[in-house]
Design a protein around this motif. Structure first.
Motif, mmCIF file in Angstrom:
data_model
loop_
_atom_site.group_PDB
_atom_site.id
_atom_site.type_symbol
_atom_site.label_atom_id
_atom_site.label_comp_id
_atom_site.label_asym_id
_atom_site.label_seq_id
_atom_site.Cartn_x
_atom_site.Cartn_y
_atom_site.Cartn_z
ATOM 1 N N GLY A 123 67.939 -25.784 112.571
ATOM 2 C CA GLY A 123 68.084 -24.343 112.447
ATOM 3 C C GLY A 123 67.993 -23.901 110.997
ATOM 4 O O GLY A 123 67.678 -24.686 110.103
ATOM 5 N N TYR A 241 73.139 -16.555 120.439
ATOM 6 C CA TYR A 241 71.697 -16.774 120.539
ATOM 7 C C TYR A 241 71.006 -15.540 121.130
ATOM 8 O O TYR A 241 69.939 -15.119 120.655
ATOM 9 C CB TYR A 241 71.402 -17.995 121.403
ATOM 10 C CG TYR A 241 69.954 -18.424 121.375
ATOM 11 C CD1 TYR A 241 69.498 -19.305 120.401
ATOM 12 C CD2 TYR A 241 69.031 -17.929 122.299
ATOM 13 C CE1 TYR A 241 68.164 -19.694 120.349
ATOM 14 C CE2 TYR A 241 67.705 -18.304 122.253
ATOM 15 C CZ TYR A 241 67.274 -19.192 121.291
ATOM 16 O OH TYR A 241 65.950 -19.564 121.242
ATOM 17 N N ARG A 245 68.085 -13.210 119.451
ATOM 18 C CA ARG A 245 66.776 -13.042 120.109
ATOM 19 C C ARG A 245 66.477 -11.568 120.348
ATOM 20 O O ARG A 245 65.346 -11.107 120.122
ATOM 21 C CB ARG A 245 66.773 -13.801 121.432
ATOM 22 C CG ARG A 245 65.438 -13.776 122.136
ATOM 23 C CD ARG A 245 65.388 -14.762 123.280
ATOM 24 N NE ARG A 245 64.069 -14.847 123.860
ATOM 25 C CZ ARG A 245 63.699 -15.739 124.768
ATOM 26 N NH1 ARG A 245 64.587 -16.643 125.204
ATOM 27 N NH2 ARG A 245 62.477 -15.757 125.250
ATOM 28 N N ALA A 251 63.342 -18.267 115.673
ATOM 29 C CA ALA A 251 64.033 -19.272 116.469
ATOM 30 C C ALA A 251 65.025 -20.068 115.618
ATOM 31 O O ALA A 251 66.137 -20.390 116.057
ATOM 32 C CB ALA A 251 63.030 -20.214 117.127
ATOM 33 N N ARG A 254 67.987 -17.888 115.067
ATOM 34 C CA ARG A 254 68.763 -17.751 116.304
ATOM 35 C C ARG A 254 69.667 -18.959 116.516
ATOM 36 O O ARG A 254 70.815 -18.830 116.960
ATOM 37 C CB ARG A 254 67.828 -17.581 117.506
ATOM 38 C CG ARG A 254 67.030 -16.299 117.510
ATOM 39 C CD ARG A 254 66.499 -15.972 118.895
ATOM 40 N NE ARG A 254 65.571 -16.951 119.421
ATOM 41 C CZ ARG A 254 64.248 -16.875 119.314
ATOM 42 N NH1 ARG A 254 63.700 -15.863 118.652
ATOM 43 N NH2 ARG A 254 63.467 -17.785 119.858
ATOM 44 N N ARG A 255 69.159 -20.136 116.216
ATOM 45 C CA ARG A 255 69.971 -21.340 116.353
ATOM 46 C C ARG A 255 71.167 -21.288 115.410
ATOM 47 O O ARG A 255 72.285 -21.655 115.785
ATOM 48 C CB ARG A 255 69.122 -22.583 116.070
ATOM 49 C CG ARG A 255 68.046 -22.828 117.106
ATOM 50 C CD ARG A 255 67.224 -24.090 116.805
ATOM 51 N NE ARG A 255 66.173 -24.285 117.797
ATOM 52 C CZ ARG A 255 65.392 -25.347 117.875
ATOM 53 N NH1 ARG A 255 65.536 -26.336 116.996
ATOM 54 N NH2 ARG A 255 64.461 -25.455 118.814
ATOM 55 N N SER A 258 73.691 -18.662 116.718
ATOM 56 C CA SER A 258 74.348 -19.190 117.913
ATOM 57 C C SER A 258 75.488 -20.139 117.554
ATOM 58 O O SER A 258 76.625 -19.992 118.014
ATOM 59 C CB SER A 258 73.322 -19.918 118.789
ATOM 60 O OG SER A 258 73.954 -20.616 119.845
ATOM 61 N N TRP A 303 68.663 -29.467 120.574
ATOM 62 C CA TRP A 303 67.716 -28.690 119.790
ATOM 63 C C TRP A 303 66.923 -29.562 118.830
ATOM 64 O O TRP A 303 65.773 -29.258 118.504
ATOM 65 C CB TRP A 303 68.451 -27.600 119.017
ATOM 66 C CG TRP A 303 68.457 -26.282 119.747
ATOM 67 C CD1 TRP A 303 67.530 -25.848 120.646
ATOM 68 C CD2 TRP A 303 69.427 -25.236 119.623
ATOM 69 N NE1 TRP A 303 67.861 -24.589 121.103
ATOM 70 C CE2 TRP A 303 69.015 -24.191 120.490
ATOM 71 C CE3 TRP A 303 70.579 -25.071 118.885
ATOM 72 C CZ2 TRP A 303 69.740 -23.008 120.608
ATOM 73 C CZ3 TRP A 303 71.301 -23.897 119.001
ATOM 74 C CH2 TRP A 303 70.881 -22.866 119.855
#
Length: 326
Positions: A123, A241, A245, A251, A254-255, A258, A303
């Motif tokens: 991330g 997350y 989004r 992405a 977002r990780r 989250s 992930w």
């Protein structure tokens, strides 16, 4: 690799087992740990001093580069988790003391373990570190306000006392650690390998105190509190997350959001609960400190096997995210 690094790595890998054993020991012989409660704030202060020593001014550079992603992430953390903690406590019919404990976990800033999890998850590590740092510096103001808003009607609590505690336990040690990093960089570098050991020892001692002081509550509603903590953590991970989004973050960002939203500084929550409420109020934080490391590790592992596509784009209102940052 030095012996200290090997020991630190082993302790980190076995952290969950160490804490579970400590909890079982405290449950089996709670009287052994009578009188340890006053040490909890001091233990956390040492941990936060270590956190400050790992920080650098460059960690805040993301504020200038991508303020939108940082503000969104911090706002999500300080809204999703407190409200989710309160809602789950109401749904499960918790007592006022346990409800306060859930809210304290939700109103705490991000935990330092989240930065490692975001890195392993491929991330946005820079965003993760900035979120942890900024949420920690905002904690003296936001945590008391949130606790007063959500707990104040059911339990007497002093916002000024909470503010003072967080300044003493968090802000002063973090700023002192950051100052040491700037003034004595070589000395601090030699200490960095020891910090994971100090953190594990501190959290283990906090769990011993909390579980011993609330042994009766653990036996009565322990399973229900575990369920609440799992729901709280997983809800934070999913909603964090989802917010990222919905707001157009990349992405990788977002990780980061989250994991930052779902992983809290549960040690701070435990210390505040012990000082300002009752040992039972610290029970959700003690369980959270174990569980969020388990769930965070599992999510990071999942992930890590799913690299972010390099052509996805950039955070809205932010700079492009290049392949090296993904």
């Amino acid at each position: 690799m030095t012996r200290v690094q090997r020991v630190s790595g082993a302790v980190g890998r076995w952290f969950t087992v160490i804490v579970l054993v400590a909890g079982a020991l405290a449950l089996a012989s709670p009287g052994t740990f009578d009188g340890w409660s006053p040490a909890v704030p001091w233990l956390l202060s040492v941990i936060m001093l270590g956190m400050g020593m790992t920080m650098r001014p460059g960690d805040f550079a993301v504020i200038a580069r991508r303020p939108w992603a940082l503000l969104l992430g911090v706002a999500a953390q300080y809204t999703i988790m407190p409200l989710l903690g309160w809602g789950i406590a109401q749904l499960l019919g918790f007592s006022a003391v346990l409800t306060a404990g859930m809210i304290l976990v939700g109103a705490a800033p991000g935990g330092t373990a989240s930065n490692v999890m975001v890195y392993l998850a491929r991330g946005d590590t820079a965003l993760s570190v900035a979120m942890t740092s900024v949420s920690t510096l905002l904690a003296p103001v936001l945590t008391p306000l949130l606790v007063l808003a959500l707990v104040g009607r059911s339990l007497p609590v002093s916002g000024a006392a909470l503010f003072t505690s967080i300044v003493q336990i968090v802000l002063v040690p973090v700023l002192l650690g950051l100052g040491l990093r700037l003034l004595l960089p070589r000395l601090v570098e030699r200490c960095l390998d020891v910090l994971p050991l100090v953190s594990v020892a501190g959290i283990t001692a906090v769990v011993l105190v909390v579980v011993a002081g609330s042994a009766g509550t653990v036996l009565d509603v322990g399973a229900l509190v575990v369920l609440a903590v799992v729901l709280h953590n997983l809800g934070g991970l999913l909603l964090g997350y989802g917010v990222g989004r919905a707001c157009g973050l990349s992405a990788a960002s977002r990780r980061a959001v989250s994991i930052e939203v779902g992983m809290q500084n549960s040690g701070l929550a435990a210390a505040l609960a012990t000082v300002h409420f009752a040992p039972a109020a610290a029970l959700p934080a003690a369980i959270f400190s174990v569980w969020h490391n388990v769930s965070g590790s599992l999510l990071a592992s999942w992930w890590s096997r799913r690299p972010v596509a390099t052509g996805e784009g950039a955070d809205r209102a932010g700079e492009p995210v290049g392949p090296g940052e993904r």
